[in-house]
Design an enzyme around this catalytic site. Structure first.
Site, PDB file in Angstrom:
ATOM      1  N   HIS A 298       5.070  -0.222  -0.458  1.00  0.00           N
ATOM      2  CA  HIS A 298       5.806  -1.073   0.489  1.00  0.00           C
ATOM      3  C   HIS A 298       4.783  -2.042   1.030  1.00  0.00           C
ATOM      4  O   HIS A 298       3.581  -1.866   0.845  1.00  0.00           O
ATOM      5  CB  HIS A 298       6.415  -0.236   1.617  1.00  0.00           C
TER       6      HIS A 298
ATOM      7  N   HIS B  76       0.834  -1.190   0.000  1.00  0.00           N
ATOM      8  CA  HIS B  76       0.000   0.000   0.000  1.00  0.00           C
ATOM      9  C   HIS B  76       0.877   1.251   0.000  1.00  0.00           C
ATOM     10  O   HIS B  76       2.093   1.192   0.120  1.00  0.00           O
ATOM     11  CB  HIS B  76      -0.991   0.020   1.182  1.00  0.00           C
TER      12      HIS B  76
ATOM     13  N   HIS C 242       3.116  -4.885   4.038  1.00  0.00           N
ATOM     14  CA  HIS C 242       2.909  -5.284   5.433  1.00  0.00           C
ATOM     15  C   HIS C 242       2.439  -6.733   5.459  1.00  0.00           C
ATOM     16  O   HIS C 242       1.757  -7.194   4.533  1.00  0.00           O
ATOM     17  CB  HIS C 242       1.844  -4.422   6.109  1.00  0.00           C
TER      18      HIS C 242
ATOM     19  N   ASP D 234      -4.820 -10.495  -0.576  1.00  0.00           N
ATOM     20  CA  ASP D 234      -3.529 -11.146  -0.383  1.00  0.00           C
ATOM     21  C   ASP D 234      -2.645 -10.992  -1.624  1.00  0.00           C
ATOM     22  O   ASP D 234      -3.075 -11.295  -2.741  1.00  0.00           O
ATOM     23  CB  ASP D 234      -3.744 -12.631  -0.080  1.00  0.00           C
ATOM     24  N   HIS D 235      -1.422 -10.523  -1.401  1.00  0.00           N
ATOM     25  CA  HIS D 235      -0.464 -10.288  -2.485  1.00  0.00           C
ATOM     26  C   HIS D 235      -0.981  -9.289  -3.516  1.00  0.00           C
ATOM     27  O   HIS D 235      -0.683  -9.404  -4.716  1.00  0.00           O
ATOM     28  CB  HIS D 235      -0.037 -11.607  -3.140  1.00  0.00           C
TER      29      HIS D 235
ATOM     30  N   CYS E 166       5.244   5.039   5.179  1.00  0.00           N
ATOM     31  CA  CYS E 166       4.043   4.525   4.506  1.00  0.00           C
ATOM     32  C   CYS E 166       3.618   5.419   3.341  1.00  0.00           C
ATOM     33  O   CYS E 166       2.711   5.075   2.591  1.00  0.00           O
ATOM     34  CB  CYS E 166       2.900   4.347   5.503  1.00  0.00           C
TER      35      CYS E 166
ATOM     36  N   GLU F 232      -1.462  -4.452  11.614  1.00  0.00           N
ATOM     37  CA  GLU F 232      -0.616  -4.014  10.506  1.00  0.00           C
ATOM     38  C   GLU F 232       0.843  -4.380  10.765  1.00  0.00           C
ATOM     39  O   GLU F 232       1.614  -4.648   9.841  1.00  0.00           O
ATOM     40  CB  GLU F 232      -0.753  -2.503  10.294  1.00  0.00           C
TER      41      GLU F 232
HETATM   42 NI    NI Z   1       2.477   1.054   5.514  1.00  0.00          NI
END
Ligand code: NI
Length: 137
Positions: free
Chosen positions: A41, A16, A43, A81-82, A35, A126
């Site tokens: 990047h 995200h 999580h 996911d992914h 972020c 997160e």
């Molecule tokens: Ni982040």
């Protein structure tokens, strides 16, 4: 009949970027830090899904946790996911994907899907140290 809360944990990995287009580049950097990194990047998220209900006399269950897992996978995990949460996920479109905004969006998708069981809480992790909770409003 006793009411019991049961919880299933599911994991997903996603990319995200936190960014509010109404703010300047500098304000975004100051507000969101790493972020706000322009090239995304990731999580390793964990989602704890809690539902409550009466214990069924025949099964001894509130809800079969395999059934709950399948519902959450179908409606949420398989879509996130992914993936890139800013661009790939229909129910997150046009949302700045903070954990707070993600958990509310997940609730709106999942709450109708688990009926007749009652969704009572979502806890979205997160990081190992940060989580948010939503109980509907
Ligand atoms: Ni982040």
């Amino acid at each position: 009949m006793p009411r019991v809360t049961v919880t299933r944990r599911l994991n997903f990995n996603a990319a995200h970027r936190l960014h509010n287009p109404a703010l300047s580049e500098q304000e975004n950097r100051e507000l969101f830090g790493l972020c706000n990194s322009p090239n995304w990047h990731g999580h390793n998220y964990r989602l704890d899904v809690s539902v409550a209900g009466e214990v069924d006399e025949r099964t001894g269950y509130v809800i079969d946790l395999k059934v709950l897992r399948d519902l959450v996978e179908t409606h949420l995990i398989d879509k996130m996911d992914h993936k890139n949460l800013n661009v790939d996920v229909d129910f997150l479109r046009a949302i700045n994907p903070t954990a707070e905004n993600i958990v509310v969006a997940c609730w709106r998708v999942l709450e109708p899907a688990v009926k007749p069981a009652a969704l009572t809480k979502l806890r979205l992790w997160e990081t190992d140290n940060n989580y948010v909770e939503y109980e509907g409003e």
